[in-house]
Design a protein around this motif. Sequence first.
Motif, PDB file in Angstrom:
ATOM      1  N   SER A  40       6.707 -27.952  13.297  1.00  0.00           N
ATOM      2  CA  SER A  40       6.064 -27.724  14.578  1.00  0.00           C
ATOM      3  C   SER A  40       4.564 -27.844  14.327  1.00  0.00           C
ATOM      4  CB  SER A  40       6.435 -26.329  15.064  1.00  0.00           C
ATOM      5  OG  SER A  40       6.167 -26.228  16.400  1.00  0.00           O
ATOM      6  N   TYR A  41       3.857 -28.521  15.237  1.00  0.00           N
ATOM      7  CA  TYR A  41       2.448 -28.778  14.956  1.00  0.00           C
ATOM      8  C   TYR A  41       1.551 -28.313  16.105  1.00  0.00           C
ATOM      9  CZ  TYR A  41       3.717 -32.749  17.832  1.00  0.00           C
ATOM     10  OH  TYR A  41       4.190 -33.514  18.855  1.00  0.00           O
ATOM     11  N   GLY A  42       0.272 -28.357  15.855  1.00  0.00           N
ATOM     12  CA  GLY A  42      -0.697 -27.952  16.875  1.00  0.00           C
ATOM     13  C   GLY A  42      -0.689 -26.450  17.075  1.00  0.00           C
ATOM     14  N   SER A  43      -1.053 -26.008  18.277  1.00  0.00           N
ATOM     15  CA  SER A  43      -1.149 -24.566  18.490  1.00  0.00           C
ATOM     16  C   SER A  43       0.223 -23.899  18.427  1.00  0.00           C
ATOM     17  CB  SER A  43      -1.814 -24.276  19.825  1.00  0.00           C
ATOM     18  OG  SER A  43      -1.115 -24.904  20.860  1.00  0.00           O
ATOM     19  N   SER A  44       1.294 -24.643  18.668  1.00  0.00           N
ATOM     20  CA  SER A  44       2.646 -24.077  18.557  1.00  0.00           C
ATOM     21  C   SER A  44       2.945 -23.619  17.130  1.00  0.00           C
ATOM     22  CB  SER A  44       3.680 -25.106  18.969  1.00  0.00           C
ATOM     23  OG  SER A  44       3.389 -25.645  20.218  1.00  0.00           O
ATOM     24  N   ARG A  88       1.293 -21.791  15.372  1.00  0.00           N
ATOM     25  CA  ARG A  88       0.887 -20.398  15.156  1.00  0.00           C
ATOM     26  C   ARG A  88       1.864 -19.402  15.769  1.00  0.00           C
ATOM     27  NH1 ARG A  88      -4.044 -22.276  17.009  1.00  0.00           N
ATOM     28  NH2 ARG A  88      -3.927 -20.910  18.813  1.00  0.00           N
ATOM     29  N   MET A  89       2.946 -19.903  16.343  1.00  0.00           N
ATOM     30  CA  MET A  89       3.858 -19.012  17.055  1.00  0.00           C
ATOM     31  C   MET A  89       5.010 -18.513  16.190  1.00  0.00           C
ATOM     32  SD  MET A  89       3.705 -19.800  20.921  1.00  0.00           S
ATOM     33  CE  MET A  89       2.245 -20.320  21.753  1.00  0.00           C
ATOM     34  N   ASP A 128      -2.079 -25.488  11.450  1.00  0.00           N
ATOM     35  CA  ASP A 128      -1.686 -26.393  12.534  1.00  0.00           C
ATOM     36  C   ASP A 128      -0.386 -27.133  12.251  1.00  0.00           C
ATOM     37  OD1 ASP A 128      -2.490 -28.249  10.719  1.00  0.00           O
ATOM     38  OD2 ASP A 128      -4.118 -29.080  11.906  1.00  0.00           O
ATOM     39  N   ALA A 129       0.356 -26.694  11.229  1.00  0.00           N
ATOM     40  CA  ALA A 129       1.686 -27.274  10.985  1.00  0.00           C
ATOM     41  C   ALA A 129       2.532 -26.242  10.266  1.00  0.00           C
ATOM     42  CB  ALA A 129       1.577 -28.546  10.157  1.00  0.00           C
TER      43      ALA A 129
END
Lengths: 99, 101, 93, 87
Positions: free
Chosen positions: B58-62, B64-65, B75-76
């Motif tokens: 999962s990349y980007g701001s996702s 961090r979830m 970011d990954a």
Amino acid sequence: MQLGKIIGQVVSTRKEGKVQGLKILVARYLDEHLQETGKTAACVDTVQAGVGDVVLLCSSSSARMTAMTQGVCTDNAVVGIVDTVSSGSKILYQKSDNR
Amino acid sequence: MIFAKVIGTVVSTSKDPNLEGKKLLLCKEVDHTGKPLNSYHVAVDAVQAGEGNFVLISYGSSARMTELTKNAPIDAVIMAIIDEVQITDPAKSAKKGTSEV
Amino acid sequence: MFLARVKKKVVATEKHPAYHGKRLFVVKPVYPDGREKGTDNEWIAVDYVGAGIGDIVVCGGAPGVAKEVFDLELAPIRTLIMAIVDHVDYRDI
Amino acid sequence: MKLGKVIGVVWATKKVPQIHGCRLYVVQPILENGQDSGQPLVVADPKNIAAPGDRIVFVTNTDAAQAFDTGFAPVNASVVELVDDIA
């Protein structure tokens, strides 16, 4: 995150408020074999990286998650200096002490 | 999410405090048939993946979830280890012969 | 935000709770003169203004916008139809 | 949001706790006329809406996590509707 090699520094006297006092480095992106690609990026330094270092580059909104870049208008930050990159038993990159 | 294959590890000692204790893996992006694509990611491991594993990133701001990556400059993230990708549409599955993963 | 033409209506019965009672349209981005931008360019948008098929509309959205306009706890909605365009004043450059 | 067709299932036993019990599909983005548009991607289905072969609407980026009850999941795309018809 992507791997990058620091090739220089940006010197700028007029910067947006929160960017002031932060070091902005120029990094060249590396591919997975640690070969240089044609792409470069300007990124905020959070780990005192220097020219020649192989670093970890964090992009997008995650770049604002370090203590130094919180609330700063940046979308690219150096978040680590790489010591080794290995694949199986093969060492792809090893940081030398005398840089 | 993207498919990837873990091809190596990245070690770093001087890094952001939020990255401490997290395993960094070098991952080559692949497509759903396992064919390597032209990009890679250094991803934080959230599921005890290892070299050679076929994983989902999962990349980007996702990225961090997860509990592990919350509020960290990441970011990954590797969020699943894939057992199998079942393609129901025969026209789409493994056009290029056998999977390489 | 982008200008788009409403092409078709998406009919669905099974949906995420946030989508209950909302209309979904297929929209295609257009140039100010109404020409469509490419053939491979198509989005699904949630209607917020009562648009109809054939209308030129303003579409867009940002994370969290849908949450606010629909007053929902959780809103996995990105693209909204925000305005119906009467006409566009523009100059060719 | 985009239209897509579920063309496959990703089986993973080891995954982050946030997406336990949630199916992961391989989805081919399509146009309204059924034509393919771009490369297949992985889409999570937190509400168990879709099945292989279905046409769906999916949402990408930050908003994808909002499809989960907690609003907190490391996913880049989520299924939000099962398409019956496009008229």
